[in-house]
Design an enzyme around this catalytic site. Structure first.
Site, PDB file in Angstrom:
ATOM      1  N   HIS A 170       0.815  -1.225   0.000  1.00 51.64           N
ATOM      2  CA  HIS A 170       0.000   0.000   0.000  1.00 51.64           C
ATOM      3  C   HIS A 170       0.844   1.270   0.000  1.00 51.64           C
ATOM      4  CE1 HIS A 170      -3.631  -2.282   0.400  1.00 51.64           C
ATOM      5  NE2 HIS A 170      -3.262  -2.816   1.552  1.00 51.64           N
ATOM      6  N   ASP A 206      -2.312 -10.547  -2.452  1.00 50.33           N
ATOM      7  CA  ASP A 206      -2.922 -10.105  -1.185  1.00 50.33           C
ATOM      8  C   ASP A 206      -4.401  -9.781  -1.463  1.00 50.33           C
ATOM      9  OD1 ASP A 206      -1.947  -8.716   1.655  1.00 50.33           O
ATOM     10  OD2 ASP A 206      -3.644  -7.661   0.762  1.00 50.33           O
ATOM     11  N   HIS A 208      -6.027  -7.272  -0.631  1.00 53.58           N
ATOM     12  CA  HIS A 208      -6.197  -5.841  -0.904  1.00 53.58           C
ATOM     13  C   HIS A 208      -5.435  -5.450  -2.174  1.00 53.58           C
ATOM     14  CE1 HIS A 208      -6.568  -6.267   3.566  1.00 53.58           C
ATOM     15  NE2 HIS A 208      -7.672  -5.568   3.323  1.00 53.58           N
ATOM     16  N   ASP A 295      -4.552 -12.885   3.498  1.00 51.44           N
ATOM     17  CA  ASP A 295      -5.832 -12.306   3.918  1.00 51.44           C
ATOM     18  C   ASP A 295      -6.943 -12.621   2.914  1.00 51.44           C
ATOM     19  OD1 ASP A 295      -4.485 -10.625   2.173  1.00 51.44           O
ATOM     20  OD2 ASP A 295      -4.480  -8.894   3.512  1.00 51.44           O
TER      21      ASP A 295
END
Ligand code: SP5
Ligand code: ZN
Length: 359
Positions: A170, A206, A208, A295
């Site tokens: 991120h 991931d 995200h 995740d």
């Protein structure tokens, strides 16, 4: 496979984060890395090694020097300014509508604030990203872990795994966020393209979207980025990760987002993984950096997909079947009780070993 890890991640030990403005138990905690390390150590098939220090230059090759300075100074400055908190989270963010109508040049000339609350917003994305005393040192060690994994692969290993913590995907050139401070995968990919002169691909699995990695290579054709993630319409980082984000300028056609439906199962996910792998195979290059998150797990507390431990074994197998060398770097994954077995399954799959019998 060699597993690179450092104990220095433990310095980044938030106990609390804020979520929708309320303090909640922190998700991105030292126990995550300890669980993975214990499972891989106990497997018997992995060799644990420490990182080599690589200094600031490879970080500055992708990040704004202002972000690096902020991460290094933030905690000491928070203490100096007497915030009187156990952790630092931003107060005010420079959201884009604040600057609506102003020219780009004037916006770019706005000075960085000095007050630490404003300064943290200046360099940050979100309020779920606490900074504590050991954050900067842990973030530096995480980059060293990633770069050491890259060194191993450039030195002849077929694959290496970097147990990075904190994660990185991120973090954009000039922004921390989403439990990330420095973008480990982007820094590794940049170092690999500099040293080999080859193109590099980054595969991000991931849950995200890796908005930071996408931003860093948005206008670049030498590093292509493919990401599978929960549709941002539902999940963090909310504002990027849609299928029509394909890169611009020389980077046009080198960014590929594959947003996933709610509770996507192994079969649905793996079909899109094959699309991403085919797309990576279309461009030359011998090294793939994998941003590996668990995740996507069916029981992850903050994800909303439905992958299983068996699915991770198959994912590792298919990624390795690309036939490229792999620099595999840890990103998210927050079901601490399952992280070890999920990492073990993925990496055993990548090595062509059978899944482990569950204890
Ligand atoms: C690397 C990575 O996986 N970053 C994820 C960032 C997610 N940020 C939003 C998290 C909000 C969930 N907070 C609930 C906390 C319960 N422990
Ligand atoms: Zn994640």
């Amino acid at each position: 496979m060699k597993v690179v890890h450092s104990d220095r991640h433990r310095g980044h030990a938030p106990t609390v984060e804020t979520y929708l403005g309320v303090p909640v138990p922190a998700c991105e905690v030292p126990a995550r890395a300890e669980a993975i390390l214990a499972a891989l150590g106990g497997d018997g098939g992995f060799e644990l090694v420490g990182p080599a220090e690589h200094g600031l230059d490879p970080i500055l090759a992708v990040h704004d020097p202002g972000l690096v300075r902020f991460v290094e100074e933030a905690w000491a400055e928070a203490e100096r300014q007497g915030i009187g908190r156990d952790f630092l989270v931003a107060d005010t963010y420079p959201t884009r509508a604040m600057f609506q109508g102003m020219s780009d040049g004037l916006v770019a000339a706005r000075p960085e604030p000095r007050a630490i609350g404003g300064r943290t917003g200046w360099w940050g994305l979100d309020s779920s990203n606490p900074i504590v005393a050991g954050t900067a040192d842990a973030a530096r060690s995480s980059v060293d872990v990633a770069l050491t994994a890259a060194d191993l692969v450039l030195g002849g290993e077929t694959a290496a795994y970097g147990l990075c913590r904190p994660p990185g995907h991120h973090a954009a050139a000039a922004m921390a966020g989403g439990y990330c401070f420095f973008n480990n995968a982007a820094i590794a990919a940049q170092a690999i393209t500099e040293r080999t002169g080859e193109r590099v691909a980054i595969l991000d699995v991931d849950v995200h979207h890796g908005n930071g990695t996408q931003q860093i290579f948005w206008r670049r054709g030498d590093v292509r980025y493919a990401s599978l993630h929960a549709d941002p319409i539902r999940l963090y980082p909310f504002f990027l990760g849609h299928g029509d984000e394909v890169g611009e300028g020389p980077g046009r056609g080198h960014n590929r987002n594959l947003p996933q439906p709610l509770r996507a199962d192994d079969a649905t996910y793996l079909a899109d993984l094959d699309r991403a792998l085919d797309w990576i195979a279309e461009a030359p290059g011998s090294v793939v950096v994998v941003s590996l998150g668990f995740d996507t797990f069916e029981h992850d507390p903050i994800g909303d997909l439905g992958l299983t431990t068996a699915g991770y074994h198959e994912m590792g197998r298919r990624v390795a079947a690309l036939g490229r060398r792999l620099v595999i770097l840890q990103e998210g994954g927050y079901h601490v009780g399952a992280l070890g077995e999920n990492a073990r399954a993925w990496l055993r799959g990548a090595e062509g070993r059978p899944p482990a019998a569950l204890a």
